[in-house]
Design a protein around this motif. Structure first.
Motif, PDB file in Angstrom:
ATOM      1  N   GLY A  24       0.781  -1.230   0.000  1.00  0.00           N
ATOM      2  CA  GLY A  24       0.000   0.000   0.000  1.00  0.00           C
ATOM      3  C   GLY A  24       0.811   1.278   0.000  1.00  0.00           C
ATOM      4  O   GLY A  24       0.246   2.364   0.123  1.00  0.00           O
ATOM      5  N   GLU A  25       2.131   1.187  -0.118  1.00  0.00           N
ATOM      6  CA  GLU A  25       2.962   2.394  -0.180  1.00  0.00           C
ATOM      7  C   GLU A  25       2.763   3.059  -1.544  1.00  0.00           C
ATOM      8  O   GLU A  25       2.469   2.384  -2.534  1.00  0.00           O
ATOM      9  CB  GLU A  25       4.448   2.048  -0.009  1.00  0.00           C
ATOM     10  N   SER A  26       2.951   4.371  -1.593  1.00  0.00           N
ATOM     11  CA  SER A  26       2.877   5.072  -2.874  1.00  0.00           C
ATOM     12  C   SER A  26       4.078   4.667  -3.724  1.00  0.00           C
ATOM     13  O   SER A  26       5.070   4.128  -3.214  1.00  0.00           O
ATOM     14  CB  SER A  26       2.906   6.586  -2.652  1.00  0.00           C
ATOM     15  N   GLU A  27       4.008   4.929  -5.012  1.00  0.00           N
ATOM     16  CA  GLU A  27       5.104   4.547  -5.908  1.00  0.00           C
ATOM     17  C   GLU A  27       6.403   5.254  -5.519  1.00  0.00           C
ATOM     18  O   GLU A  27       7.475   4.641  -5.507  1.00  0.00           O
ATOM     19  CB  GLU A  27       4.745   4.873  -7.359  1.00  0.00           C
ATOM     20  N   GLU A  28       6.308   6.539  -5.185  1.00  0.00           N
ATOM     21  CA  GLU A  28       7.509   7.292  -4.795  1.00  0.00           C
ATOM     22  C   GLU A  28       8.123   6.731  -3.517  1.00  0.00           C
ATOM     23  O   GLU A  28       9.336   6.582  -3.417  1.00  0.00           O
ATOM     24  CB  GLU A  28       7.174   8.775  -4.612  1.00  0.00           C
ATOM     25  N   ARG A  29       7.279   6.446  -2.529  1.00  0.00           N
ATOM     26  CA  ARG A  29       7.780   5.891  -1.261  1.00  0.00           C
ATOM     27  C   ARG A  29       8.372   4.502  -1.487  1.00  0.00           C
ATOM     28  O   ARG A  29       9.408   4.165  -0.899  1.00  0.00           O
ATOM     29  CB  ARG A  29       6.639   5.829  -0.245  1.00  0.00           C
ATOM     30  N   ALA A  30       7.743   3.701  -2.334  1.00  0.00           N
ATOM     31  CA  ALA A  30       8.256   2.359  -2.634  1.00  0.00           C
ATOM     32  C   ALA A  30       9.632   2.436  -3.290  1.00  0.00           C
ATOM     33  O   ALA A  30      10.537   1.664  -2.960  1.00  0.00           O
ATOM     34  CB  ALA A  30       7.285   1.615  -3.542  1.00  0.00           C
ATOM     35  N   LYS A  31       9.806   3.401  -4.199  1.00  0.00           N
ATOM     36  CA  LYS A  31      11.111   3.588  -4.847  1.00  0.00           C
ATOM     37  C   LYS A  31      12.166   3.982  -3.823  1.00  0.00           C
ATOM     38  O   LYS A  31      13.299   3.508  -3.869  1.00  0.00           O
ATOM     39  CB  LYS A  31      11.018   4.658  -5.936  1.00  0.00           C
ATOM     40  N   GLU A  32      11.789   4.863  -2.906  1.00  0.00           N
ATOM     41  CA  GLU A  32      12.732   5.317  -1.892  1.00  0.00           C
ATOM     42  C   GLU A  32      13.157   4.168  -0.974  1.00  0.00           C
ATOM     43  O   GLU A  32      14.348   3.994  -0.689  1.00  0.00           O
ATOM     44  CB  GLU A  32      12.105   6.430  -1.053  1.00  0.00           C
ATOM     45  N   ILE A  33      12.191   3.375  -0.530  1.00  0.00           N
ATOM     46  CA  ILE A  33      12.486   2.230   0.332  1.00  0.00           C
ATOM     47  C   ILE A  33      13.427   1.266  -0.381  1.00  0.00           C
ATOM     48  O   ILE A  33      14.427   0.805   0.182  1.00  0.00           O
ATOM     49  CB  ILE A  33      11.184   1.516   0.749  1.00  0.00           C
ATOM     50  N   ALA A  34      13.106   0.961  -1.631  1.00  0.00           N
ATOM     51  CA  ALA A  34      13.920   0.020  -2.399  1.00  0.00           C
ATOM     52  C   ALA A  34      15.334   0.549  -2.612  1.00  0.00           C
ATOM     53  O   ALA A  34      16.323  -0.183  -2.433  1.00  0.00           O
ATOM     54  CB  ALA A  34      13.251  -0.271  -3.740  1.00  0.00           C
ATOM     55  N   ALA A  35      15.458   1.813  -2.972  1.00  0.00           N
ATOM     56  CA  ALA A  35      16.779   2.389  -3.222  1.00  0.00           C
ATOM     57  C   ALA A  35      17.623   2.402  -1.959  1.00  0.00           C
ATOM     58  O   ALA A  35      18.808   2.044  -1.986  1.00  0.00           O
ATOM     59  CB  ALA A  35      16.637   3.799  -3.786  1.00  0.00           C
ATOM     60  N   ARG A  36      17.029   2.797  -0.837  1.00  0.00           N
ATOM     61  CA  ARG A  36      17.782   2.832   0.414  1.00  0.00           C
ATOM     62  C   ARG A  36      18.239   1.441   0.824  1.00  0.00           C
ATOM     63  O   ARG A  36      19.368   1.251   1.272  1.00  0.00           O
ATOM     64  CB  ARG A  36      16.937   3.445   1.532  1.00  0.00           C
ATOM     65  N   THR A  37      17.357   0.465   0.682  1.00  0.00           N
ATOM     66  CA  THR A  37      17.701  -0.904   1.059  1.00  0.00           C
ATOM     67  C   THR A  37      18.822  -1.444   0.191  1.00  0.00           C
ATOM     68  O   THR A  37      19.801  -2.009   0.689  1.00  0.00           O
ATOM     69  CB  THR A  37      16.465  -1.815   0.952  1.00  0.00           C
ATOM     70  N   VAL A  38      18.703  -1.270  -1.121  1.00  0.00           N
ATOM     71  CA  VAL A  38      19.720  -1.782  -2.040  1.00  0.00           C
ATOM     72  C   VAL A  38      21.044  -1.056  -1.825  1.00  0.00           C
ATOM     73  O   VAL A  38      22.115  -1.693  -1.807  1.00  0.00           O
ATOM     74  CB  VAL A  38      19.242  -1.667  -3.504  1.00  0.00           C
TER      75      VAL A  38
END
Length: 107
Positions: A24-38
């Protein structure tokens, strides 16, 4: 994705982004989470030129997820709250419990 990443990190980024969007995260928030994790995983494995101290010392994202996968989200750990309190200069933080740290940080 950052320049210089390999195919494994590309797949990891897409998987994390898709999972976040499914939660349920927004696309922008999902991108941020993924980028930070990677980026954190790249730093921990020595794939990036620079790495912050917290990226190297903190537990890996996969370890954190594994610890909490069966108990639900407990929020940040006491250690994470303590570190944030130290950065903000909260007085008396060393004697505080997790809930007291959380209240002192306004959570």
């Amino acid at each position: 994705m950052p320049r210089g990443s390999n195919a494994k990190r590309e797949r990891q980024y897409e998987h994390i982004k898709d999972s976040a969007e499914n939660r349920g995260e927004s696309e922008e928030r999902a991108k941020e989470i993924a980028a930070r994790t990677v980026n954190k995983e790249r730093a921990r494995s020595g794939e990036s030129k620079t790495a912050s101290r917290s990226s190297l010392r903190d537990m890996s994202s996969s370890e954190r997820g594994g610890r909490r996968s069966h108990s639900g989200s407990g929020g940040p750990t006491k250690e994470q709250l303590y570190n944030e309190a130290r950065q903000r200069g909260v007085k008396g933080r060393s004697a505080m419990t997790k809930s007291e740290l959380s209240k002192a940080l306004g959570r």
